[in-house]
Each structure stands twice: as C-alpha cells, then as structure tokens.
Design a protein around this motif. Structure first.
Motif, short mmCIF file in Angstrom:
data_model
loop_
_atom_site.label_atom_id
_atom_site.label_comp_id
_atom_site.label_asym_id
_atom_site.label_seq_id
_atom_site.Cartn_x
_atom_site.Cartn_y
_atom_site.Cartn_z
N LYS A 65 64.94 -69.31 -4.70
CA LYS A 65 64.68 -67.96 -5.19
C LYS A 65 65.82 -67.42 -6.05
CE LYS A 65 63.33 -64.58 -2.63
NZ LYS A 65 62.17 -63.89 -3.14
N ARG A 67 68.32 -66.17 -4.55
CA ARG A 67 68.50 -64.93 -3.77
C ARG A 67 69.96 -64.79 -3.37
NH1 ARG A 67 64.50 -62.06 -0.33
NH2 ARG A 67 65.42 -61.25 1.57
N SER A 160 56.94 -59.30 -6.69
CA SER A 160 56.52 -60.22 -5.62
C SER A 160 55.19 -60.89 -5.99
CB SER A 160 56.37 -59.46 -4.31
OG SER A 160 57.61 -58.91 -3.95
MG MG Z 1 61.20 -60.01 -1.73
#
Ligand code: MG
Ligand code: AMP
Length: 346
Positions: A65, A67, A160
């Motif tokens: 991701k 992230r 998302s």
């Molecule tokens: Mg999220």
C-alpha cells in the motif's frame, strides 16, 4: 511472464458474494496461511488481507500500500475465540457493542494480546478489531483459521476501493489474489471506536453512528482534540484523494455550484460530483449525479472520484450533504479528500 523483483502475478477470481464457493475460499485461505496477500470484499470496502500473526505478511501489507508504518491496521476476526486471542480483555461496554453490531461495520480499539506483533498496531499497546459480515470475508477468515489484518486495498492516500477493478488498478503485481465479489454494499469504511478510553471515543465516524452507539452504551465522545487523534495515527494522514485538486462545497445553492464550476473552468477542465446537476454542457466538464441520501453518497463517492479522475480534470468539485446521521461519515471522508473546503456564505 517476467516479473520485476518483489512483484507477484496477481490472479483474479470471481466469487459469489452471497454463497461464496468453498473451493475458492479454500484457495484464498491457503495463500493467507502461507504468508501471501489476498484482496477481498467486505461490506464496507475491499480489504488487503494478510495473516495478522505473521510479521512478514504484515510488512508486505504496509509495503504493497505504501502505507506509513505509524498507521495501524484493523485485524479482522470470525468468532469469539479469535477475538479472545487478539484482545483478551473485553469490557462490559465492548461486549454490548459486539453483541449488538457484530458481525458488521464497527471496529473496536481494545488492548492488544502478545499473539500479535507490534507492527500490526504500529507499536501501540492496543489493536483495532472487527468482525465483518460480508460472507466472503467471514468465510475467508474462518477458513484461514487466523485473524486477518486488512486495511483498505488501495494505494495509501488514494480513494478506497469498492470494486475488484479498483484494487487491480492500485495493487496489480503486489497482491497474490483478488476475490472479485462485485461492488461492496456500504462503500465507506467502518466506524472506529476506542474502547480503552472512558467514555469511549469515536476515532473515525462510519455507518454505525454515534447516536446509535450511545443508545447501547451511553455516553461516547467524538475525537475532537489533537490528543485524541494522536491515539489513531492514521487519521492524520492524507486520505481518499484522487490526482485532481478536490474542492468540496460544504453548503451551497444550485447557483453557487454552477458559479464555482464555471470559475474553475476558466483555468482548466473540471469534473463534478453531486446530487444537484450543475447545468453546464461543455467538453471540458464532466459530471456524475448521485442520489442525495447518505447511502447513495457512500455507495458511490470513491468509485465516482476514481471515474472522474480517469478523465484527468484539473479540479474535481464535490457537492456535500448534511453532516447528520450517516451523512457525518460521508462528509468526514469528503473533507479528508478535499484540498479546499468552501461554503456559499464564506
Ligand atoms: Mg484506508
Ligand atoms: P483502514 O484500515 O485503512 O481503513 O484504516 C484503519 C483506521 O483504524 C485508521 O484510521 C487507524 O488509525 C485506525 N486504527 C487502527 N488501529 C488502531 C489502534 N490500535 N488505535 C487507534 N486507531 C487505530
């Protein structure tokens, strides 16, 4: 096919969202058990799942991701034993919420057991846990027989994913398998509530509203201060944003919406998402009209932002809705996606 280092061949399998085929679930579960990643639909959005008890799988999720490592993951469970394994201390209030809302779109922040490594929780001593109701998600966790860490299956910061196509767009080559169960039902992420605070604090509004939660456990607070939001590091990061600059009209008449779109058309191309038609017919203008109920917005904001972005507009103008009830969660996501927030009277 030749793959770049660290890339995998992403397989996509269509699966029945109501009665998922057991052999497809078994295949996905064996990927999870061997430390791989599977994207699957929940009732909220698509999740990028890996074995929550495997440090390697958790690290693959963060990597895929992009992230930030200070943004903890939600751990998904199917059944009471699995919950007790990841979070052994369940208060009375937490038990009442579980009884009322699980399986479903409510995430509880609880004390973390040592069964989970620190990285899944970004080093916090708590863990966010949810039991999803979507049959594919539930069956997959049961078959894998391990809690599954699953943040939304998108590139960090982007809208998302609410369909398998969105997941493939963001994560092709980074996820072993995508279970394609069609569009997700709700379309925005779960409510997150910190049950380690007293009174409990809603860290992220969602489909289960504060009003409904307090009807079950009494007083709850909204995360309104920096100190509270520090408890949920992910809420600080930029979110849900398409490529284009997003201008959110919190409140505005049809005339104001049209004027705003025309103003941005003077400097470039414009995409517009709202429930009020903008009344503009120009080649540099594209519009998506949705119903004005919170569920209409929730079901389509992420896919609409992605669709508009595919046309590469300079600006996307979004008409907001009233931030009441489920509308609060919708407006929370839109505000986070927005570069500018305007109202007619400002
Ligand atoms: Mg999220
Ligand atoms: P996502 O999985 O991308 O939908 O995001 C998960 C959300 O849950 C983020 O806003 C996180 O900050 C929040 N979260 C996850 N774990 C915790 C935790 N242990 N404490 C507080 N917030 C959490």
């Amino acid at each position: 096919m030749l793959l770049a280092p660290n890339m995998v061949q992403t397989e996509i399998l269509e699966i029945d969202p109501v009665s998922p085929q057991p052999q497809l679930i078994a295949k996905a579960a064996s990927i999870i058990r061997s430390g791989g990643l599977v994207a699957f639909p929940t009732e909220t959005v698509y999740g990028l799942g890996g074995d929550a008890t495997s440090r390697q799988a958790v690290s693959k999720i963060f990597q895929a991701k992009g992230r930030p490592s200070d943004n903890p993951l939600i751990v998904h469970v199917a059944g009471r034993q699995m919950l007790d394994d990841v979070a052994p201390e369940i208060s009375d209030k937490a038990a009442r919420l579980i009884e009322q809302f699980w399986p479903g779109p409510l995430t509880l922040v609880l004390r973390r057991s040592t069964m989970l490594g620190p990285s899944v929780s970004a080093g916090l001593d708590t863990v966010a846990v949810r039991m999803p109701s979507a049959p594919i998600a539930f069956a997959l966790i049961q078959a894998a027989a391990t809690p599954i860490a699953a943040p939304s299956a998108n590139t960090s910061g982007k809208p998302s994913p609410t369909s398998a196509r969105h997941v493939l767009h963001d994560l092709a080559g980074k996820v072993d398998l995508i279970l394609d169960g069609g569009d997700t039902l709700i379309g925005i992420e779960s409510t997150v509530i910190d049950m380690t605070a007293d009174p409990p604090v809603i860290l992220r509004p969602g489909w289960v509203t504060a009003e409904v939660i307090s009807s079950v456990i009494g007083l709850v607070k909204a995360a309104d201060s920096e100190a509270q939001l520090r408890r949920s590091p992910g809420t600080r990061h930029k979110h849900y944003s398409p490529q284009a600059r997003v201008v959110l009209i919190e409140r505005g008449s049809p005339d104001f919406i049209q004027r705003t779109c025309k103003k941005f058309l003077e400097i470039g191309s414009v995409g517009y998402l709202g429930h009020t038609p903008a009344g503009i017919n120009r080649p540099e203008f594209s519009e998506i009209i949705v119903g004005k109920m919170p569920q209409d917005y929730a079901a389509s904001i992420y896919s609409s932002l992605r669709r508009l972005d595919e046309r590469h507009p300079d600006v996307i103008v979004v008409e907001g809705i009233a931030p009441a009830g489920e509308g609060e969660a919708v407006m929370d996501r839109l505000r986070r996606a927005a570069t500018d927030i305007i109202t007619e009277d400002s």
